[in-house]
Scaffold this motif. Sequence first.
Motif, PDB file in Angstrom:
ATOM      1  N   SER A  16      19.215 -27.796  -1.074  1.00 58.04           N
ATOM      2  CA  SER A  16      18.284 -27.778   0.488  1.00 58.04           C
ATOM      3  C   SER A  16      18.893 -29.406   0.572  1.00 58.04           C
ATOM      4  O   SER A  16      19.041 -30.429   0.603  1.00 58.04           O
ATOM      5  CB  SER A  16      17.122 -27.881   0.185  1.00 58.04           C
ATOM      6  OG  SER A  16      16.705 -28.852  -0.979  1.00 58.04           O
ATOM      7  N   GLU A  17      17.667 -29.688   1.756  1.00 61.84           N
ATOM      8  CA  GLU A  17      17.763 -31.000   2.764  1.00 61.84           C
ATOM      9  C   GLU A  17      17.598 -32.562   2.127  1.00 61.84           C
ATOM     10  O   GLU A  17      17.631 -33.034   1.946  1.00 61.84           O
ATOM     11  CB  GLU A  17      16.795 -30.432   4.240  1.00 61.84           C
ATOM     12  CG  GLU A  17      17.528 -29.092   5.333  1.00 61.84           C
ATOM     13  CD  GLU A  17      16.289 -29.386   6.216  1.00 61.84           C
ATOM     14  OE1 GLU A  17      16.084 -30.105   6.353  1.00 61.84           O
ATOM     15  OE2 GLU A  17      17.518 -28.433   7.049  1.00 61.84           O
ATOM     16  N   SER A  18      16.189 -32.352   1.051  1.00 67.11           N
ATOM     17  CA  SER A  18      16.308 -33.336   0.132  1.00 67.11           C
ATOM     18  C   SER A  18      16.198 -33.217  -0.971  1.00 67.11           C
ATOM     19  O   SER A  18      16.158 -34.168  -1.733  1.00 67.11           O
ATOM     20  CB  SER A  18      14.600 -33.637   0.996  1.00 67.11           C
ATOM     21  OG  SER A  18      13.861 -31.902   0.454  1.00 67.11           O
ATOM     22  N   SER A  19      16.415 -32.438  -2.152  1.00 61.38           N
ATOM     23  CA  SER A  19      16.504 -32.325  -3.328  1.00 61.38           C
ATOM     24  C   SER A  19      18.280 -32.538  -3.956  1.00 61.38           C
ATOM     25  O   SER A  19      19.250 -32.303  -3.135  1.00 61.38           O
ATOM     26  CB  SER A  19      16.109 -31.138  -3.803  1.00 61.38           C
ATOM     27  OG  SER A  19      14.348 -31.352  -3.487  1.00 61.38           O
ATOM     28  N   LEU A  20      17.786 -32.682  -5.052  1.00 65.80           N
ATOM     29  CA  LEU A  20      19.177 -32.189  -6.022  1.00 65.80           C
ATOM     30  C   LEU A  20      19.389 -31.797  -6.929  1.00 65.80           C
ATOM     31  O   LEU A  20      18.531 -31.509  -8.013  1.00 65.80           O
ATOM     32  CB  LEU A  20      19.405 -34.015  -6.992  1.00 65.80           C
ATOM     33  CG  LEU A  20      20.605 -35.380  -5.378  1.00 65.80           C
ATOM     34  CD1 LEU A  20      19.598 -37.029  -5.517  1.00 65.80           C
ATOM     35  CD2 LEU A  20      21.281 -34.672  -5.107  1.00 65.80           C
ATOM     36  N   LEU A  21      20.264 -31.134  -7.013  1.00 68.02           N
ATOM     37  CA  LEU A  21      20.338 -30.173  -8.852  1.00 68.02           C
ATOM     38  C   LEU A  21      21.522 -31.158  -9.355  1.00 68.02           C
ATOM     39  O   LEU A  21      22.358 -32.054  -9.620  1.00 68.02           O
ATOM     40  CB  LEU A  21      21.420 -28.751  -8.452  1.00 68.02           C
ATOM     41  CG  LEU A  21      21.422 -27.957  -9.570  1.00 68.02           C
ATOM     42  CD1 LEU A  21      19.674 -27.821  -9.598  1.00 68.02           C
ATOM     43  CD2 LEU A  21      22.306 -26.600  -9.491  1.00 68.02           C
ATOM     44  N   LEU A  22      21.143 -31.526 -10.581  1.00 65.99           N
ATOM     45  CA  LEU A  22      21.365 -33.226 -11.697  1.00 65.99           C
ATOM     46  C   LEU A  22      22.018 -32.191 -13.393  1.00 65.99           C
ATOM     47  O   LEU A  22      21.648 -31.061 -13.472  1.00 65.99           O
ATOM     48  CB  LEU A  22      20.607 -33.391 -11.636  1.00 65.99           C
ATOM     49  CG  LEU A  22      19.915 -34.329 -10.886  1.00 65.99           C
ATOM     50  CD1 LEU A  22      18.550 -35.075 -10.898  1.00 65.99           C
ATOM     51  CD2 LEU A  22      20.582 -35.160 -10.362  1.00 65.99           C
ATOM     52  N   ASP A  23      22.438 -32.017 -13.698  1.00 65.01           N
ATOM     53  CA  ASP A  23      23.450 -32.354 -14.335  1.00 65.01           C
ATOM     54  C   ASP A  23      23.043 -33.864 -15.445  1.00 65.01           C
ATOM     55  O   ASP A  23      23.065 -34.803 -15.225  1.00 65.01           O
ATOM     56  CB  ASP A  23      24.700 -31.779 -14.587  1.00 65.01           C
ATOM     57  CG  ASP A  23      25.241 -30.226 -14.979  1.00 65.01           C
ATOM     58  OD1 ASP A  23      23.756 -29.437 -15.246  1.00 65.01           O
ATOM     59  OD2 ASP A  23      26.274 -29.493 -15.038  1.00 65.01           O
ATOM     60  N   LEU A  24      22.527 -33.695 -16.606  1.00 68.05           N
ATOM     61  CA  LEU A  24      21.635 -34.717 -17.292  1.00 68.05           C
ATOM     62  C   LEU A  24      22.574 -34.381 -18.525  1.00 68.05           C
ATOM     63  O   LEU A  24      22.490 -33.033 -18.852  1.00 68.05           O
ATOM     64  CB  LEU A  24      20.449 -35.104 -17.652  1.00 68.05           C
ATOM     65  CG  LEU A  24      19.794 -35.289 -16.338  1.00 68.05           C
ATOM     66  CD1 LEU A  24      18.092 -35.953 -16.212  1.00 68.05           C
ATOM     67  CD2 LEU A  24      20.621 -35.781 -15.174  1.00 68.05           C
ATOM     68  N   PHE A  25      22.822 -35.358 -19.187  1.00 67.26           N
ATOM     69  CA  PHE A  25      22.831 -35.752 -20.813  1.00 67.26           C
ATOM     70  C   PHE A  25      22.148 -36.718 -21.419  1.00 67.26           C
ATOM     71  O   PHE A  25      22.013 -37.626 -20.757  1.00 67.26           O
ATOM     72  CB  PHE A  25      24.271 -36.394 -20.998  1.00 67.26           C
ATOM     73  CG  PHE A  25      25.119 -36.327 -22.384  1.00 67.26           C
ATOM     74  CD1 PHE A  25      24.421 -35.228 -22.746  1.00 67.26           C
ATOM     75  CD2 PHE A  25      25.890 -37.245 -23.368  1.00 67.26           C
ATOM     76  CE1 PHE A  25      24.965 -35.331 -24.367  1.00 67.26           C
ATOM     77  CE2 PHE A  25      25.858 -37.699 -24.592  1.00 67.26           C
ATOM     78  CZ  PHE A  25      25.708 -35.694 -24.994  1.00 67.26           C
TER      79      PHE A  25
END
Length: 243
Positions: A16-25
């Motif tokens: 979206s305009e203001s968010s992030l999709l994160l892959d974390l370890f």
Amino acid sequence: MESWQRAFVLHARPYSESSLLLDLFTENHGRVRLLAKGVRSRRSPLKGCLQPFIPLLVRWGGRGEIKILRSAEAISLGLPLVGSMLYSALYINELLSRVLEQEGDYQALFFDYLACLQALASEGGSPEQALRQFELALLTHLGYGLDFLHCAGSGQPIDDAMSYRYREEKGFIASLVIDHHSFTGRELRALAERQFPDQITLRAAKRFTRLALKPYLGNRPLKSRELFRQFVRKQPDSPIDEV
């Protein structure tokens, strides 16, 4: 997961305009996918810290496959990775993103990952020793158990001067055939000890880890390898040609 967890960002992409999709370890929950809402906005206090190679403490919640990031803070500054060391670190991030199941038990691997990053951050020459050691640790944590010190055909201890051919899921069998799948007993001993004292054993280790990781990675190319090749073309004095 409302308790704090140590973590590193493996990969982040806009959502979206203001968010992030994160892959974390993460230390205790392996690879976790989180939605970080609103962190790309100018006012977000997290705007600068959700980057690869910055040690984090994070909390998240939710029940679906994609959890919601509740809070995060940087434990310290990002590790000082530049040049070939930076591209090598991007490579191990992509490896983890590709081969680890979500929310698996990879606590010991988390410390192998941290040790690899620290080695890359402190190395002044080639990153290959740290990369090969991490790849072998990763294979072990994936359940890939091979006996490097005995012939899979006879059960006899390996002889440093003999040649052994690698057979997937079986091991190393004494053979007179010399090809891409062949390794000397000395090279196998180096793999068992995860110590590579010269270019011959380092090249053998890279050859083996490529063969062993291929079933996990499939045929889709690694983006980090292409980025590294582009870097090398601009840096003819690079200590290695690719990760």
